[in-house]
Design an enzyme around this catalytic site. Structure first.
Site, PDB file in Angstrom:
ATOM      1  N   SER A  48       0.780  -1.142   0.181  1.00 47.31           N
ATOM      2  CA  SER A  48      -0.135  -0.039  -0.046  1.00 47.31           C
ATOM      3  C   SER A  48       0.916   1.380  -0.080  1.00 47.31           C
ATOM      4  CB  SER A  48      -0.946  -0.039   1.163  1.00 47.31           C
ATOM      5  OG  SER A  48      -0.003   0.403   2.335  1.00 47.31           O
ATOM      6  N   ASP A  81      -1.146  -1.440  -3.910  1.00 45.40           N
ATOM      7  CA  ASP A  81      -2.606  -1.537  -3.415  1.00 45.40           C
ATOM      8  C   ASP A  81      -3.110  -0.020  -3.203  1.00 45.40           C
ATOM      9  OD1 ASP A  81      -4.869  -2.995  -2.120  1.00 45.40           O
ATOM     10  OD2 ASP A  81      -3.932  -2.764  -0.209  1.00 45.40           O
ATOM     11  N   HIS A  82      -4.335   0.279  -3.727  1.00 42.93           N
ATOM     12  CA  HIS A  82      -4.886   1.412  -3.385  1.00 42.93           C
ATOM     13  C   HIS A  82      -4.131   2.477  -3.811  1.00 42.93           C
ATOM     14  CE1 HIS A  82      -8.644  -0.181  -1.342  1.00 42.93           C
ATOM     15  NE2 HIS A  82      -7.701  -0.882  -0.822  1.00 42.93           N
ATOM     16  N   ASP A 103      -7.465   3.473  -7.277  1.00 41.85           N
ATOM     17  CA  ASP A 103      -8.535   3.564  -6.523  1.00 41.85           C
ATOM     18  C   ASP A 103      -9.197   5.190  -6.600  1.00 41.85           C
ATOM     19  OD1 ASP A 103     -10.678   3.663  -5.065  1.00 41.85           O
ATOM     20  OD2 ASP A 103      -9.478   2.851  -3.075  1.00 41.85           O
ATOM     21  N   GLY A 180     -10.674  -3.606   7.408  1.00 36.60           N
ATOM     22  CA  GLY A 180     -10.570  -3.465   8.802  1.00 36.60           C
ATOM     23  C   GLY A 180     -11.235  -4.831   9.739  1.00 36.60           C
ATOM     24  N   GLY A 211     -11.239  -6.139   1.355  1.00 39.87           N
ATOM     25  CA  GLY A 211     -12.048  -6.324   2.713  1.00 39.87           C
ATOM     26  C   GLY A 211     -12.137  -7.744   3.131  1.00 39.87           C
TER      27      GLY A 211
HETATM   28  P1  13P Z   1      -9.054  -6.519   5.226  1.00 43.26           P
HETATM   29  O1  13P Z   1      -9.037  -5.140   5.885  1.00 43.26           O
HETATM   30  O2  13P Z   1     -10.310  -7.221   5.134  1.00 43.26           O
HETATM   31  O3  13P Z   1      -7.741  -7.333   5.307  1.00 43.26           O
HETATM   32  O4  13P Z   1      -8.746  -5.943   3.546  1.00 43.26           O
HETATM   33  C1  13P Z   1      -7.541  -5.763   2.916  1.00 43.26           C
HETATM   34  C2  13P Z   1      -7.679  -4.839   1.464  1.00 43.26           C
HETATM   35  O5  13P Z   1      -8.554  -4.751   1.256  1.00 43.26           O
HETATM   36  C3  13P Z   1      -6.557  -4.609   0.958  1.00 43.26           C
HETATM   37  O6  13P Z   1      -6.593  -3.846  -0.251  1.00 43.26           O
HETATM   38  O1  G3H Z   2      -7.123  -1.679   2.161  1.00 47.84           O
HETATM   39  C1  G3H Z   2      -6.016  -1.209   2.635  1.00 47.84           C
HETATM   40  C2  G3H Z   2      -5.004  -1.931   3.032  1.00 47.84           C
HETATM   41  O2  G3H Z   2      -5.446  -2.739   4.279  1.00 47.84           O
HETATM   42  C3  G3H Z   2      -3.576  -1.448   3.563  1.00 47.84           C
HETATM   43  O3  G3H Z   2      -3.744  -0.522   4.678  1.00 47.84           O
HETATM   44  O4  G3H Z   2      -2.886   1.700   3.862  1.00 47.84           O
HETATM   45  O5  G3H Z   2      -2.851   0.835   6.315  1.00 47.84           O
HETATM   46  O6  G3H Z   2      -1.300   0.069   4.704  1.00 47.84           O
HETATM   47  P1  G3H Z   2      -2.628   0.627   4.889  1.00 47.84           P
HETATM   48 ZN    ZN Z   3      -8.557  -2.752  -0.054  1.00 50.40          ZN
END
Ligand code: 13P
Ligand code: G3H
Ligand code: ZN
Length: 319
Positions: A48, A81-82, A103, A180, A211
């Site tokens: 991330s 990620d994101h 995202d 979360g 998630g």
């Molecule tokens: P969780 O918070 O359910 O582990 O989801 C993680 C996620 O979607 C990372 O992009």
């Molecule tokens: O969806 C987000 C992930 O759980 C990443 O979390 O941005 O705190 O690293 P973070």
């Molecule tokens: Zn996510």
């Protein structure tokens, strides 16, 4: 071996889902690789924006390259990620990432398309795949907090136009999960009818479920028994996760569960060893426990045992 995310999805589609695990440090990387080797599973290692800034993105990337050498049989893709537009461009230009997620799901439909398309154009020019998001997940991430009231399921009526106009390679869909440790706090559940309708409109198009941590109740109980305070923490059931893999969800995102393993291991260890202050003994316990968690999760996803078949598939695809 770092491979194309698209090829992993092609192999998995309709049969199983690839686990996409967030990592932040060396211990998580070692636990993840060990768990995937133990269960003979391909996987996606995802980073991330927050993880890239935690120590330094170069440190994480160097550790992943090192893990690739330490575990020469591992088959995995590296994913942002994101991402926002800036971090996507940075990863695309780095030459290290197999895929990025843009995202722009908080933006209105047209703006989401506009931003996603710009990222797709830049990514495809460099052979990088793009995951986009339509709909809005509830829950808390580092830079966004979306209340359950503002969360919005993906509208299947929009997906064909979105994919066609953006050219994205996979689609993250909001189907009732949230980020979360506190999912389904209200009355919501998973909306498989939405996944089914999206998959019908986009045949063989890889879908992504964010998630997706299960928030194992035993983990929560042990954390609370060792002084933690996570009342009512709840996740996605494992049966729902394996069902999603059969419906066209090829990537299942998991971060929170890894944090829970970390929290439980550290709380219990220091409670039981108050005299200890060394980081290595506890680091070893964490790596072993995280590897165990990952191997178990890959069994649920159906990715366990797929390594040789994926290797063969990728070899043939490359010619
Ligand atoms: P969780 O918070 O359910 O582990 O989801 C993680 C996620 O979607 C990372 O992009
Ligand atoms: O969806 C987000 C992930 O759980 C990443 O979390 O941005 O705190 O690293 P973070
Ligand atoms: Zn996510």
């Amino acid at each position: 071996m770092i491979v194309s995310t698209k090829l992993l999805f092609e192999h998995a589609y309709g049969k199983y889902a690839v686990g996409a695990y967030n990592i932040n440090n060396a211990e998580q990387i070692m636990g993840l690789f060990r768990g995937c080797m133990d269960s003979k599973a391909p996987f996606i290692i995802q980073i991330s924006k927050g993880a890239r800034a935690y120590t330094d993105k170069r440190l994480l990337e160097a550790m992943i390259r090192a893990a690739d050498e330490i575990f020469p049989d591992a088959i995995f893709a590296v994913h942002l990620d994101h991402g926002d537009e800036e971090s996507c461009m940075d990863c695309i230009n780095s030459g290290f990432y197999s895929s990025v997620m843009i995202d722009a799901s908080a933006e209105p439909f047209e703006k989401n398309i506009e931003i996603t398309k710009r990222v797709v154009d830049a990514a495809h020019a460099k052979g990088v795949a793009v995951e986009a998001e339509l709909g809005k997940l509830g829950g808390v991430e580092e830079h966004v907090s979306v209340s359950e009231a503002d969360a919005k399921l993906t509208d299947p009526a929009q997906v064909e136009e979105f994919v066609k106009r953006t050219g994205c390679d996979s689609l993250a869909c909001a189907i009732g999960t949230s980020h979360g440790a506190y999912k389904f706090s209200g009355t919501q559940g998973l909306h498989f009818e939405v996944v089914e309708e999206i998959a019908r409109r986009l045949p063989r198009f890889p879908l992504v479920m964010h998630g997706s941590s299960s928030v194992p109740q035993d983990e929560v109980r042990r954390i609370n028994a060792a002084g933690g305070k996570l009342p009512g923490a709840k996740g996605v059931s494992e049966s729902d996760i394996s069902k999603a893999g059969k419906l066209g969800v090829t990537k299942i995102n998991i971060d929170t569960d890894g944090r829970l393993v970390w929290c439980r291991v550290h709380r219990e260890y220091f409670l039981e060893h108050p005299e200890n202050f060394d980081l290595r003994p506890i680091g070893k316990v964490f790596m072993a426990e995280y590897a165990k968690y990952i191997a178990g999760k890959n069994e649920i996803l159906g990715s366990a045992g797929q390594l040789d078949s994926v290797r063969e598939f990728i070899k043939n695809a490359k010619g």
